[in-house]
Design a protein around this motif. Structure first.
Motif, PDB file in Angstrom:
ATOM      1  N   UNK A 213     119.143 -16.791  37.894  1.00 19.96           N
ATOM      2  CA  UNK A 213     117.687 -16.887  37.926  1.00 19.96           C
ATOM      3  C   UNK A 213     117.195 -17.901  36.895  1.00 19.96           C
ATOM      4  N   UNK A 214     115.904 -18.247  37.011  1.00 15.62           N
ATOM      5  CA  UNK A 214     115.313 -19.259  36.132  1.00 15.62           C
ATOM      6  C   UNK A 214     113.913 -18.829  35.694  1.00 15.62           C
ATOM      7  N   UNK A 215     113.471 -19.420  34.585  1.00 16.98           N
ATOM      8  CA  UNK A 215     112.172 -19.101  33.991  1.00 16.98           C
ATOM      9  C   UNK A 215     111.323 -20.367  34.014  1.00 16.98           C
ATOM     10  N   UNK A 216     110.141 -20.273  34.627  1.00 16.35           N
ATOM     11  CA  UNK A 216     109.269 -21.433  34.797  1.00 16.35           C
ATOM     12  C   UNK A 216     107.940 -21.243  34.070  1.00 16.35           C
ATOM     13  N   UNK A 217     107.374 -22.379  33.606  1.00 13.11           N
ATOM     14  CA  UNK A 217     106.043 -22.377  33.011  1.00 13.11           C
ATOM     15  C   UNK A 217     105.288 -23.622  33.459  1.00 13.11           C
ATOM     16  N   UNK A 218     103.956 -23.509  33.501  1.00 13.75           N
ATOM     17  CA  UNK A 218     103.120 -24.659  33.794  1.00 13.75           C
ATOM     18  C   UNK A 218     102.813 -25.437  32.532  1.00 13.75           C
ATOM     19  N   UNK A 225      99.780 -19.374  36.193  1.00 16.29           N
ATOM     20  CA  UNK A 225     100.446 -18.137  36.569  1.00 16.29           C
ATOM     21  C   UNK A 225     101.921 -18.465  36.774  1.00 16.29           C
ATOM     22  N   UNK A 226     102.759 -18.001  35.858  1.00 18.03           N
ATOM     23  CA  UNK A 226     104.164 -18.414  35.887  1.00 18.03           C
ATOM     24  C   UNK A 226     105.075 -17.257  35.494  1.00 18.03           C
ATOM     25  N   UNK A 227     106.253 -17.580  34.964  1.00 14.13           N
ATOM     26  CA  UNK A 227     107.250 -16.541  34.685  1.00 14.13           C
ATOM     27  C   UNK A 227     106.882 -15.658  33.502  1.00 14.13           C
ATOM     28  N   UNK A 228     105.857 -16.011  32.765  1.00  9.65           N
ATOM     29  CA  UNK A 228     105.407 -15.135  31.679  1.00  9.65           C
ATOM     30  C   UNK A 228     104.740 -13.878  32.214  1.00  9.65           C
ATOM     31  N   UNK A 229     104.361 -13.893  33.488  1.00  7.92           N
ATOM     32  CA  UNK A 229     103.644 -12.775  34.082  1.00  7.92           C
ATOM     33  C   UNK A 229     104.518 -12.118  35.154  1.00  7.92           C
ATOM     34  N   UNK A 230     104.636 -10.795  35.117  1.00  8.28           N
ATOM     35  CA  UNK A 230     105.512 -10.120  36.092  1.00  8.28           C
ATOM     36  C   UNK A 230     104.959 -10.186  37.509  1.00  8.28           C
ATOM     37  N   UNK A 237     107.437 -14.157  37.545  1.00  6.82           N
ATOM     38  CA  UNK A 237     108.659 -13.505  37.083  1.00  6.82           C
ATOM     39  C   UNK A 237     109.841 -14.455  37.102  1.00  6.82           C
ATOM     40  N   UNK A 238     111.048 -13.903  37.165  1.00  4.75           N
ATOM     41  CA  UNK A 238     112.252 -14.724  37.239  1.00  4.75           C
ATOM     42  C   UNK A 238     112.455 -15.197  38.680  1.00  4.75           C
ATOM     43  N   UNK A 239     112.866 -16.449  38.831  1.00  3.99           N
ATOM     44  CA  UNK A 239     113.000 -17.053  40.165  1.00  3.99           C
ATOM     45  C   UNK A 239     114.480 -17.193  40.509  1.00  3.99           C
ATOM     46  N   UNK A 240     114.924 -16.626  41.638  1.00  3.38           N
ATOM     47  CA  UNK A 240     116.336 -16.749  42.034  1.00  3.38           C
ATOM     48  C   UNK A 240     116.717 -18.194  42.365  1.00  3.38           C
ATOM     49  N   UNK A 241     117.968 -18.514  42.148  1.00  5.03           N
ATOM     50  CA  UNK A 241     118.514 -19.844  42.435  1.00  5.03           C
ATOM     51  C   UNK A 241     118.236 -20.262  43.878  1.00  5.03           C
ATOM     52  N   UNK A 242     118.374 -19.318  44.833  1.00  8.56           N
ATOM     53  CA  UNK A 242     118.212 -19.658  46.238  1.00  8.56           C
ATOM     54  C   UNK A 242     116.762 -19.992  46.596  1.00  8.56           C
ATOM     55  N   UNK A 243     115.807 -19.686  45.713  1.00  7.59           N
ATOM     56  CA  UNK A 243     114.397 -19.952  46.011  1.00  7.59           C
ATOM     57  C   UNK A 243     113.957 -21.360  45.626  1.00  7.59           C
ATOM     58  N   UNK A 244     114.840 -22.128  44.977  1.00  3.80           N
ATOM     59  CA  UNK A 244     114.487 -23.497  44.620  1.00  3.80           C
ATOM     60  C   UNK A 244     114.434 -24.357  45.889  1.00  3.80           C
ATOM     61  N   UNK A 245     113.392 -25.176  45.987  1.00  5.90           N
ATOM     62  CA  UNK A 245     113.238 -26.065  47.135  1.00  5.90           C
ATOM     63  C   UNK A 245     113.676 -27.481  46.785  1.00  5.90           C
ATOM     64  N   UNK A 246     113.230 -27.994  45.645  1.00  7.41           N
ATOM     65  CA  UNK A 246     113.629 -29.340  45.274  1.00  7.41           C
ATOM     66  C   UNK A 246     112.917 -29.817  44.020  1.00  7.41           C
ATOM     67  N   UNK A 247     113.284 -31.016  43.583  1.00  8.50           N
ATOM     68  CA  UNK A 247     112.765 -31.593  42.345  1.00  8.50           C
ATOM     69  C   UNK A 247     111.697 -32.643  42.649  1.00  8.50           C
ATOM     70  N   UNK A 248     110.635 -32.619  41.849  1.00  6.75           N
ATOM     71  CA  UNK A 248     109.582 -33.622  41.959  1.00  6.75           C
ATOM     72  C   UNK A 248     109.835 -34.718  40.935  1.00  6.75           C
TER      73      UNK A 248
END
Length: 276
Positions: A213-218, A225-230, A237-248
């Motif tokens: 999983x990964x932790x994201x912030x704006x 609204x990011x990983x600091x909030x459940x 919250x925490x984002x699973x590896x499989x939920x990544x779409x791509x890099x900007x």
């Protein structure tokens, strides 16, 4: 005059052309690049409302989230409906690991909405905010003042969102000011973030990022609204590896108006701008 047979043949050729064009476009979007329009100000000033970019889907390999969701009128087809057979084991085909500091589009773990944030925490990291300063594995990241970010206080984008300001309540058309800082993450990635003053999320508990999983912030720290909030309260919250779409990597086009057709609102200085 054309015969009925010729007319029918012409219509059929048109239908086949449109069909194959849609198939090719779908394959291109699934495998290579996905268009993304910035709807909110959570990544200011790295990304502005109305920025348009293509997300590189080849960066981290492919999972169910790589398939496009189709929501048009009454049509609502989710990526999981198309590629659900890839979902469930938190792995990727031709997968590669993202790097801290990457700007990533991902699917929200609960509702499937596409989000774009900066990757802050890797698996096993301990993440905490103390007094508005990001701490990673118990150490504060290096920050330095970088002047002020000033924008007009006015409705922005199709959603007509009004920005939040560090200089208090201001009238429409007045300067809305946020303090800008430069942050250096472990590994050397430097990027700007904005601050409007003391907020609830400036002090948090310790988030230990689970494996896979990964932790994201704006970058607009006090308006994200990011990983600091459940997830239970609408956060990421925490984002699973499989939920990544791509890099900007780059802004392709940018419009400050309600529609990209309003050419007088185009931000010419942001066309093809690289992202940091």
């Amino acid at each position: 005059m054309a015969s009925q047979t010729q007319k029918g043949s012409s219509i059929w050729e048109t239908v086949k052309t449109v069909f194959w064009a849609l198939i090719i476009a779908g394959i291109f979007r699934t495998l290579f690049f996905q268009p993304f329009w910035i709807p909110s100000g959570s990544m200011k000033d790295t990304l502005l409302i109305g920025d348009f970019l293509f997300v590189n889907k080849m960066a981290y390999g492919y999972s169910y989230a790589s398939c496009p969701s189709i929501r048009l009128g009454g049509l609502d087809i989710d990526a999981a409906d198309i590629c659900g057979w890839l979902d469930g084991d938190n792995t990727r085909i031709l997968g590669s690991e993202p790097e801290r500091g990457d700007i990533i589009v991902f699917r929200h773990p609960v509702d499937g909405t596409d989000f774009i944030k900066r990757l802050i925490g890797l698996p096993g990291d301990r993440i905490q905010m103390r007094g508005g300063v990001l701490h990673i594995n118990g150490k504060p990241v290096e920050i330095e003042p970088a002047g002020a970010f000033v924008e007009e206080f006015a409705p922005q984008g199709p959603m007509r969102i009004r920005p939040r300001c560090s200089n208090g309540v201001v009238g429409v058309g007045a300067d809305c000011i946020k303090q800008r800082f430069t942050e250096t993450l472990p590994g050397g990635t430097r990027h700007a973030f904005l601050d409007i003053g003391p907020q609830r999320a400036d002090n948090t508990g310790v988030f230990t990022v689970p494996e896979g999983h990964y932790f994201f912030m704006g970058d607009n720290r006090d308006n994200s609204t990011d990983s600091r909030f459940p997830q239970a309260v609408g956060g990421v919250g925490f984002v699973p590896y499989e939920n990544l779409i791509g890099r900007a990597n780059r802004v392709i086009f940018s419009s400050a108006g309600r529609s990209m057709l309003f050419f007088w609102t185009w931000r010419g200085d942001r066309f093809f701008e690289g992202l940091e």
